[in-house]
Design a protein around this motif. Structure first.
Motif, PDB file in Angstrom:
ATOM      1  N   SER A   1       0.893  -1.869  -0.204  1.00 21.81           N
ATOM      2  CA  SER A   1      -0.185  -0.237  -0.185  1.00 21.81           C
ATOM      3  C   SER A   1       0.760   1.636  -0.092  1.00 21.81           C
ATOM      4  O   SER A   1       1.782   1.565   0.805  1.00 21.81           O
ATOM      5  N   ASP A   2       0.743   2.409  -0.726  1.00 18.17           N
ATOM      6  CA  ASP A   2       1.705   3.703  -1.262  1.00 18.17           C
ATOM      7  C   ASP A   2       0.502   4.920  -0.983  1.00 18.17           C
ATOM      8  O   ASP A   2      -0.252   4.521  -1.758  1.00 18.17           O
ATOM      9  N   PRO A   3       0.226   5.629  -0.126  1.00 21.33           N
ATOM     10  CA  PRO A   3      -0.880   6.796   0.498  1.00 21.33           C
ATOM     11  C   PRO A   3      -0.683   7.367  -1.440  1.00 21.33           C
ATOM     12  O   PRO A   3      -1.928   8.206  -2.093  1.00 21.33           O
ATOM     13  N   GLY A   4       0.057   7.517  -2.143  1.00 23.83           N
ATOM     14  CA  GLY A   4       0.491   8.117  -3.095  1.00 23.83           C
ATOM     15  C   GLY A   4      -0.246   7.713  -4.537  1.00 23.83           C
ATOM     16  O   GLY A   4       0.008   7.487  -5.449  1.00 23.83           O
ATOM     17  N   ILE A   5      -0.348   6.078  -4.440  1.00 27.11           N
ATOM     18  CA  ILE A   5      -0.253   5.412  -5.681  1.00 27.11           C
ATOM     19  C   ILE A   5      -2.306   4.460  -5.328  1.00 27.11           C
ATOM     20  O   ILE A   5      -2.021   4.291  -4.272  1.00 27.11           O
ATOM     21  N   ALA A   6      -3.128   4.980  -6.348  1.00 31.56           N
ATOM     22  CA  ALA A   6      -4.830   4.411  -6.292  1.00 31.56           C
ATOM     23  C   ALA A   6      -4.924   5.103  -4.390  1.00 31.56           C
ATOM     24  O   ALA A   6      -5.923   3.630  -4.417  1.00 31.56           O
ATOM     25  N   SER A   7      -4.582   6.065  -4.459  1.00 34.68           N
ATOM     26  CA  SER A   7      -5.642   6.122  -2.789  1.00 34.68           C
ATOM     27  C   SER A   7      -4.931   5.121  -2.046  1.00 34.68           C
ATOM     28  O   SER A   7      -5.905   4.938  -0.546  1.00 34.68           O
ATOM     29  N   GLY A   8      -3.825   4.450  -1.781  1.00 29.97           N
ATOM     30  CA  GLY A   8      -3.488   4.208  -0.909  1.00 29.97           C
ATOM     31  C   GLY A   8      -4.138   2.297  -1.027  1.00 29.97           C
ATOM     32  O   GLY A   8      -4.116   1.289   0.106  1.00 29.97           O
ATOM     33  N   GLU A   9      -5.003   2.522  -1.387  1.00 26.51           N
ATOM     34  CA  GLU A   9      -5.274   0.553  -1.859  1.00 26.51           C
ATOM     35  C   GLU A   9      -4.899   0.055  -2.251  1.00 26.51           C
ATOM     36  O   GLU A   9      -3.272  -0.051  -2.518  1.00 26.51           O
ATOM     37  N   PRO A  10      -4.709  -1.879  -1.412  1.00 24.58           N
ATOM     38  CA  PRO A  10      -3.383  -2.715  -1.422  1.00 24.58           C
ATOM     39  C   PRO A  10      -3.447  -2.962  -3.243  1.00 24.58           C
ATOM     40  O   PRO A  10      -3.987  -2.837  -4.003  1.00 24.58           O
ATOM     41  N   ILE A  11      -1.805  -2.717  -3.651  1.00 22.40           N
ATOM     42  CA  ILE A  11      -1.384  -2.787  -4.835  1.00 22.40           C
ATOM     43  C   ILE A  11      -0.504  -4.199  -5.039  1.00 22.40           C
ATOM     44  O   ILE A  11      -0.147  -4.499  -3.694  1.00 22.40           O
ATOM     45  N   PHE A  12      -0.585  -4.980  -6.429  1.00 24.16           N
ATOM     46  CA  PHE A  12       1.065  -5.557  -6.669  1.00 24.16           C
ATOM     47  C   PHE A  12       2.255  -4.782  -6.400  1.00 24.16           C
ATOM     48  O   PHE A  12       2.428  -3.730  -7.259  1.00 24.16           O
ATOM     49  N   ARG A  13       3.101  -5.116  -6.213  1.00 18.17           N
ATOM     50  CA  ARG A  13       4.003  -4.653  -5.259  1.00 18.17           C
ATOM     51  C   ARG A  13       4.580  -3.977  -6.831  1.00 18.17           C
ATOM     52  O   ARG A  13       4.794  -5.827  -7.721  1.00 18.17           O
ATOM     53  N   GLY A  14       5.857  -2.976  -7.180  1.00 23.44           N
ATOM     54  CA  GLY A  14       5.998  -2.789  -8.298  1.00 23.44           C
ATOM     55  C   GLY A  14       4.419  -2.498  -9.360  1.00 23.44           C
ATOM     56  O   GLY A  14       5.644  -2.090 -10.750  1.00 23.44           O
ATOM     57  N   THR A  15       3.538  -2.348  -9.125  1.00 19.43           N
ATOM     58  CA  THR A  15       2.969  -2.250 -10.363  1.00 19.43           C
ATOM     59  C   THR A  15       1.736  -0.933  -9.861  1.00 19.43           C
ATOM     60  O   THR A  15       2.073  -0.091  -8.255  1.00 19.43           O
ATOM     61  N   ARG A  16       0.749  -0.288 -10.597  1.00 20.81           N
ATOM     62  CA  ARG A  16      -0.028   0.655  -9.769  1.00 20.81           C
ATOM     63  C   ARG A  16      -1.319  -0.067  -9.720  1.00 20.81           C
ATOM     64  O   ARG A  16      -2.606   0.805 -10.116  1.00 20.81           O
ATOM     65  N   VAL A  17      -1.441  -1.803 -10.246  1.00 19.17           N
ATOM     66  CA  VAL A  17      -2.428  -2.629  -9.816  1.00 19.17           C
ATOM     67  C   VAL A  17      -3.224  -2.733  -9.333  1.00 19.17           C
ATOM     68  O   VAL A  17      -2.842  -3.195  -8.474  1.00 19.17           O
ATOM     69  N   PRO A  18      -4.487  -2.469  -8.720  1.00 18.67           N
ATOM     70  CA  PRO A  18      -4.886  -2.664  -7.491  1.00 18.67           C
ATOM     71  C   PRO A  18      -5.596  -4.632  -7.296  1.00 18.67           C
ATOM     72  O   PRO A  18      -5.929  -4.795  -8.575  1.00 18.67           O
ATOM     73  N   LEU A  19      -5.161  -4.746  -6.699  1.00 16.58           N
ATOM     74  CA  LEU A  19      -5.033  -6.350  -6.299  1.00 16.58           C
ATOM     75  C   LEU A  19      -7.499  -6.799  -6.644  1.00 16.58           C
ATOM     76  O   LEU A  19      -7.493  -7.633  -6.971  1.00 16.58           O
ATOM     77  N   ALA A  20      -7.703  -5.587  -6.146  1.00 11.72           N
ATOM     78  CA  ALA A  20      -9.475  -6.380  -6.438  1.00 11.72           C
ATOM     79  C   ALA A  20      -9.492  -6.031  -8.562  1.00 11.72           C
ATOM     80  O   ALA A  20     -10.536  -7.291  -8.203  1.00 11.72           O
ATOM     81  N   THR A  21      -8.823  -5.827  -8.845  1.00 15.58           N
ATOM     82  CA  THR A  21      -8.278  -5.896 -10.414  1.00 15.58           C
ATOM     83  C   THR A  21      -8.462  -7.186 -10.790  1.00 15.58           C
ATOM     84  O   THR A  21      -8.939  -7.927 -11.226  1.00 15.58           O
ATOM     85  N   LEU A  22      -7.649  -7.976  -9.628  1.00 21.24           N
ATOM     86  CA  LEU A  22      -7.926  -9.452 -10.193  1.00 21.24           C
ATOM     87  C   LEU A  22      -9.083 -10.077  -9.563  1.00 21.24           C
ATOM     88  O   LEU A  22      -9.488 -11.070 -10.631  1.00 21.24           O
ATOM     89  N   PHE A  23      -9.002  -9.833  -8.794  1.00 24.04           N
ATOM     90  CA  PHE A  23     -10.800 -10.665  -8.063  1.00 24.04           C
ATOM     91  C   PHE A  23     -11.395 -10.370  -9.303  1.00 24.04           C
ATOM     92  O   PHE A  23     -12.566 -11.229  -9.303  1.00 24.04           O
ATOM     93  N   ASP A  24     -12.018  -9.158  -9.735  1.00 24.35           N
ATOM     94  CA  ASP A  24     -12.648  -8.583 -10.962  1.00 24.35           C
ATOM     95  C   ASP A  24     -12.636  -9.091 -12.207  1.00 24.35           C
ATOM     96  O   ASP A  24     -13.810  -9.941 -12.408  1.00 24.35           O
TER      97      ASP A  24
END
Length: 85
Positions: A16-39
């Motif tokens: 989680s990085d507050p500067g990326i996707a408003s701190g939403e959990p993402i895959f390391r080294g990306t800007r891709v939220p975890l929720a995208t995989l489940f979606d």
């Protein structure tokens, strides 16, 4: 920034990085939220389709996330079984 990144899982795949996707959990080294995989999975798009749509996500990272999610569900199920719920 690096100092603000928080690792959210034992394998270090989820951050989680507050500067990326408003701190939403993402895959390391990306800007891709975890929720995208489940979606994608909910929409009937398999892992290969997800990885094609988001090539910055490593296959091993996606598989690690799915294993961790499965483990959480299994542990939760065992907990409720032991507690008669």
């Amino acid at each position: 920034s690096e100092a603000e990144v928080t690792v959210l899982d034992p394998a270090g795949v989820v951050v989680s990085d507050p500067g990326i996707a408003s701190g939403e959990p993402i895959f390391r080294g990306t800007r891709v939220p975890l929720a995208t995989l489940f979606d994608h999975l909910e929409d009937g798009i398999g892992l290969d389709g997800f990885l094609a749509d988001f090539p910055t996500v490593e296959r091993d990272d996606a598989l690690t996330l799915l294993r961790e999610a499965r483990s959480l569900v299994v542990r939760r199920q065992a907990f409720y079984s032991l507690n008669g719920q």
